[in-house]
Motif scaffolding. Structure first.
Motif, PDB file in Angstrom:
ATOM      1  N   SER A  46       0.905  -1.209   0.098  1.00 18.63           N
ATOM      2  CA  SER A  46      -0.083  -0.016  -0.014  1.00 18.63           C
ATOM      3  C   SER A  46       1.082   1.092   0.077  1.00 18.63           C
ATOM      4  CB  SER A  46      -1.113  -0.003   1.145  1.00 18.63           C
ATOM      5  OG  SER A  46      -1.400   0.924   1.329  1.00 18.63           O
ATOM      6  N   SER A  47       1.933   1.279   0.618  1.00 15.78           N
ATOM      7  CA  SER A  47       2.651   2.441   0.872  1.00 15.78           C
ATOM      8  C   SER A  47       3.712   2.499  -0.105  1.00 15.78           C
ATOM      9  CB  SER A  47       3.615   2.618   2.192  1.00 15.78           C
ATOM     10  OG  SER A  47       2.336   2.711   3.372  1.00 15.78           O
ATOM     11  N   PHE A  48       4.394   1.292  -0.430  1.00  7.45           N
ATOM     12  CA  PHE A  48       5.701   1.382  -1.270  1.00  7.45           C
ATOM     13  C   PHE A  48       5.461   0.667  -2.789  1.00  7.45           C
ATOM     14  CE2 PHE A  48       6.818   1.633   2.992  1.00  7.45           C
ATOM     15  CZ  PHE A  48       7.189   3.051   3.154  1.00  7.45           C
ATOM     16  N   GLY A  49       4.445   0.179  -3.036  1.00  7.27           N
ATOM     17  CA  GLY A  49       4.113  -0.539  -4.057  1.00  7.27           C
ATOM     18  C   GLY A  49       4.676  -2.163  -4.112  1.00  7.27           C
ATOM     19  N   ASN A  50       5.992  -2.283  -3.771  1.00  4.50           N
ATOM     20  CA  ASN A  50       6.432  -3.627  -3.856  1.00  4.50           C
ATOM     21  C   ASN A  50       8.082  -3.464  -3.110  1.00  4.50           C
ATOM     22  OD1 ASN A  50       8.125  -2.413  -5.719  1.00  4.50           O
ATOM     23  ND2 ASN A  50       6.865  -3.082  -7.505  1.00  4.50           N
ATOM     24  N   LYS A  51       8.668  -4.539  -3.062  1.00  7.05           N
ATOM     25  CA  LYS A  51       9.875  -4.613  -2.768  1.00  7.05           C
ATOM     26  C   LYS A  51      10.733  -3.430  -3.367  1.00  7.05           C
ATOM     27  CE  LYS A  51      13.702  -7.711  -3.577  1.00  7.05           C
ATOM     28  NZ  LYS A  51      14.331  -8.950  -3.344  1.00  7.05           N
TER      29      LYS A  51
END
Length: 186
Positions: A46-51
């Motif tokens: 939710s905050s960063f999209g992915n790793k």
């Protein structure tokens, strides 16, 4: 109704950075990030999209954390003493934590050497003017030929990058001794 975040994004990125610093991008799993960041993968997504988004945020935070050192180096007029201070400041960052070895950006550069990842490359190249700044500082002495200045700038830039990698396996004392030898030749 949307969920309210129970965490500060900067704080969880501060927790994620050491994981990437120690294990690299490829060696870091989402499970490792969840554990260290203290949030679940849905919050990460939710905050960063992915790793990858977390990784880019970590690189940006590292740049922010080291910005004062870089700006002091770039803007001061102390010549070779400024270069020595940059080496010492870098050494202090590389050995700030026993578990985090080397420079986070150099480690990333080594891992992504053959990558075409534009976002990572953009973060790596932010301070690509290092050699130009070294040249400017060497010119302040006024006693060197342009050829010597360019040779010494290459030597210093390569030494700094090499030392950041060597600091992953060498003791702080060994790196300090090497730095002393570097400046005996300048």
């Amino acid at each position: 109704m949307p969920r309210v975040k129970n965490y500060c994004e900067v704080e969880v990125i501060k927790k994620a950075m050491p994981v990437f610093w120690k294990h690299g991008y490829k060696g870091t799993s989402m499970q490792m990030l969840e554990k260290e960041m203290g949030i679940n993968k849905f919050s990460i997504y939710s905050s960063f999209g992915n790793k990858h988004g977390v990784f880019i945020a970590c690189l940006k935070l590292y740049h922010q954390d080291t910005k004062d050192i870089y700006l002091r180096f770039k803007n001061s007029e102390g010549g070779i003493e400024d270069i020595k201070r940059l080496f010492q400041d870098s050494l202090n960052i590389w050995y700030l934590n026993d578990k985090l070895k080397g420079c986070f950006i150099t480690n990333t550069r080594n891992e992504f050497a053959d990558s075409d990842d534009a976002l990572v490359m953009d973060q790596i190249e932010q301070r690509k003017d290092l050699k130009d700044i070294i040249i400017k500082k060497l010119r302040l002495s006024g006693a060197k030929t342009e050829e010597t200045i360019l040779e010494e700038a290459n030597f210093l830039a390569l030494s700094l990058h090499s030392l950041s990698t060597a600091s992953r396996i060498s003791s702080k004392e060994d790196i300090e001794n090497y730095i002393k030898m570097v400046f005996k030749n300048i």
